[in-house]
Design an enzyme around this catalytic site. Structure first.
Site, PDB file in Angstrom:
ATOM      1  N   CYS A   2       0.849  -1.145   0.203  1.00 23.37           N
ATOM      2  CA  CYS A   2      -0.077  -0.012  -0.080  1.00 23.37           C
ATOM      3  C   CYS A   2       0.759   1.222  -0.045  1.00 23.37           C
ATOM      4  CB  CYS A   2      -1.077   0.295   1.343  1.00 23.37           C
ATOM      5  SG  CYS A   2      -2.060  -1.403   1.425  1.00 23.37           S
ATOM      6  N   GLU A  80       3.090  -5.502   5.976  1.00 20.67           N
ATOM      7  CA  GLU A  80       2.753  -6.632   6.592  1.00 20.67           C
ATOM      8  C   GLU A  80       3.420  -7.028   7.996  1.00 20.67           C
ATOM      9  OE1 GLU A  80       0.655  -8.242   4.887  1.00 20.67           O
ATOM     10  OE2 GLU A  80       0.801  -7.471   2.823  1.00 20.67           O
ATOM     11  N   ASP A 103      -4.252  -7.697   9.143  1.00 21.37           N
ATOM     12  CA  ASP A 103      -3.499  -7.315  10.128  1.00 21.37           C
ATOM     13  C   ASP A 103      -3.428  -5.997  10.454  1.00 21.37           C
ATOM     14  OD1 ASP A 103      -2.570  -6.655   7.339  1.00 21.37           O
ATOM     15  OD2 ASP A 103      -0.440  -6.741   7.904  1.00 21.37           O
ATOM     16  N   GLY A 380      15.766 -12.635  -2.042  1.00 23.96           N
ATOM     17  CA  GLY A 380      16.898 -12.957  -1.270  1.00 23.96           C
ATOM     18  C   GLY A 380      17.603 -11.395  -1.023  1.00 23.96           C
TER      19      GLY A 380
END
Length: 617
Positions: A2, A80, A103, A380
């Site tokens: 967002c 998140e 969340d 990664g």
């Protein structure tokens, strides 16, 4: 993921400010293509653009907590929180009632329960604002490692904030002004925590909060790297690193939308892809999907150099076959990298003229292609900074240099093959004297060194390598995380970075350098912790950075574009250039020698044009 924005004004009634908030919010539509919203209160206006990842229907924002018709708390939230399910259960046990499965709502109730101390309980990547109408106070929060961006602009009666500078610049009272220090920051590979380039604007530092009251704005640090004695032996250390990685990747597989991994065939991305494949299989969710970037004919015609001894393709394919991933190569060519719309898109995404040249454009195009098939990707990124992967970690001349090691190595200037190693080589000498890049870098280096937490009695190589690791985890990684965030969110793709979990960062930071290199190579701990899920070919591969196009046609196209800009008498960048150096570059064919320098000139020109930047030098 967002995009968030907002405006706090204690001297105005912001219930009439919808037009301004709509404009600010719309600048971040790419960060949140699924929906948007604005919430207005007397002294607070919050805007939000949503990329729906968890609780598609219930997670719309701005989100409120209300009681008896009163608003207790409002938020515009990005990111998140990976442990939200555990927090939700704990809060429900304390009497909190939830109406969604998101969340975001958990964060609201966590603040209501624990106040500002709730930051210590969050695990994830996030940047958000909480407005408390009862106290008329705003709290801005940024995650520990600075994975998600958050900028703010103090005003005489409050603050303006946003995920990106463009949201703040859309406010009618803010002008895009850049002074000498801002330009020095912009054209170097120094990413100073808190610095936002634009005059009067700041970036909230990782692991910090900012509280805004009528009396003013105060910033507080809630997390930072600390020096702790490492008491685990080598086997225990390797085992704990693996336990952390298993838990981290498992948490970051949570999504209500299609998920994939970014796979280069290097140790870092291969480890994440292999662990993700293992986790998805255990959850019965099928094969992992993986994506790689390559350039037309490059694998077949690859030319090794000091930075890249091997092409990515064969190693990515070996790992994909090993874990049976649904793999796809995204193949790009010079035409796509030189396409004006693509080059302009990355400058707009970053709000800045600088980066890694075509390395940024190719990343943007990779993410754009992935977004057609997936909404979330695991990366990664940051393993090199945590485990000591870059070659300059292992060269005495760069380790012992009295500056940032990546600057001493010259590797970033030569990222795209530049032979002269100077991306500012086309800028006017008087301009360079005025912004004093060397002095600026030196001051920032000493500022960073002064922050390093040390263990009493530790000296020599171990002490210096702690400093080197700290510089990377607080300066260099910020440059790369910002690059990743902007390129991905420009196309509405959420990229998660498991290696940035603060538990792993804290643990490995305090692991002795002798353990991090116990097998005589880079990233010894990571290799040992994940070797069982990797093919030997991949586990033993020598570090190779993000790929760069080797097509001579790309360098030729850059030269042509440089000539076009110089021929344009209205080109704003002309006033910043050394005409003799530019003439030499054009006469010599530019080519590889001036490649990064030309990328900088073109980026500066687009930025100055599109943003209407005023330089106060």
């Amino acid at each position: 993921m967002c995009g968030i924005t907002g405006w706090i004004s204690y001297d105005q009634d912001l219930t009439t400010a919808r037009g301004t908030l709509d404009a600010m919010t719309q600048t971040q539509a790419c960060r949140g293509p699924d929906s948007g919203g604005v919430w207005l209160d007397t002294h607070a206006a919050l805007g939000h653009r949503r990329l729906a990842v968890i609780d598609i229907e219930g997670g719309k924002q701005p989100m409120l907590v209300q009681q008896d018709g009163r608003t207790l708390l409002a938020t515009t939230y990005s990111g998140e929180v990976y442990n939200y399910r555990e927090l939700r259960s704990e809060l429900a046990g304390r009497g909190h009632v939830f109406r969604t499965k998101s969340d975001t709502e958990v964060v609201l109730h966590a603040y209501l329960e624990w106040g500002e101390a709730f930051t210590e309980r969050l695990n994830g990547m996030y940047a958000f604002a909480l407005w408390d109408p009862r106290k008329e106070e705003l709290l801005l929060v940024r995650d520990r490692m600075g994975i998600k961006p958050l900028y703010y602009y103090p005003t005489p009666d409050g603050v303006i904030f946003g995920s990106e500078p463009k949201a703040i610049l859309a406010h009618p009272s803010v002008r895009p002004v850049v002074d000498a220090e801002g330009l020095a920051e912009a054209v170097t590979f120094v990413k100073t925590p808190g610095h936002a380039i634009y005059k009067g604007m700041y970036e909230l530092r990782p692991g910090h909060t900012a509280r805004v009251r009528r009396s003013g704005l105060t910033v507080r640090k809630y997390w930072g790297l600390e020096a702790r004695e490492h008491t685990d032996d080598l086997d225990t250390t390797v085992r704990h690193v693996r336990e952390l990685l298993d838990d981290i990747v498992g948490r970051q597989l949570i999504a209500d939308v299609p998920l994939c991994t970014l796979l280069s065939g290097g140790l870092d991305s291969s480890a994440i892809t292999a662990l993700a494949a293992k986790g998805l299989a255990e959850q019965g969710r099928g094969a992992v999907r993986s994506f790689s970037v390559d350039f037309a004919q490059q694998t077949e015609n690859f030319r090794p150099d000091d930075l890249r001894p091997t092409p990515d393709g064969p190693y990515a394919h070996a790992l994909a076959e090993h874990v049976r991933s649904e793999h796809q190569d995204i193949v790009l060519d010079s035409a796509a990298l030189m396409e004006p719309a693509n080059r302009a898109a990355i400058v707009t995404a970053r709000d800045l003229p600088v980066g890694l040249g075509e390395g940024d454009t190719s990343l943007y195009l990779l993410f754009k292609a992935i977004r057609e098939q997936s909404t979330v990707a695991l990366s990664g990124e940051s393993a090199d900074e945590i485990f000591g992967g870059y070659r300059w970690f292992h060269l005495p001349e760069t380790v012992n240099a009295d500056t940032f090691p990546w600057e001493a190595s010259g590797a970033l200037d030569s990222f795209a093959g530049s032979e002269n190693g100077g991306r500012v080589s086309l800028l006017d000498r008087r301009l360079l004297d005025k912004i004093d890049i060397t002095g600026y870098q030196d001051a920032r280096y000493r500022q960073a060194l002064a922050e390093v937490p040390h263990i009493p009695g530790v000296t020599g190589v171990e002490k210096r390598m702690r400093e080197i690791c700290y510089l990377h985890l607080t300066r260099f990684v910020q440059f790369l995380l910002d690059r990743k965030d902007r390129a991905s969110m420009a196309v509405g793709l959420e990229v998660r970075v498991p290696f940035c979990d603060h538990r792993l960062v804290e643990y490995v930071f305090n692991t002795p350098w002798s353990m991090k290199t116990f097998d005589g190579r880079e990233k010894s701990l990571l290799r040992a912790a994940t070797r069982d899920v990797l093919p030997a070919k991949v586990a033993d591969r020598v570090k190779s950075p993000y790929p760069s196009i080797q097509d001579p046609g790309y360098a030729a196209a850059l030269r042509t574009e440089l000539g076009r800009v110089i021929a344009d008498k209205d080109a704003p960048v002309r006033a910043l250039l050394d005409t003799q150096s530019v003439s030499t570059a054009l006469d010599q064919g530019a080519g590889e020698t001036y490649r990064m320098a030309t990328e900088l000139v073109l980026g500066l020109d687009g930025w100055l044009r599109d943003y209407g930047v005023s330089l106060e030098l």
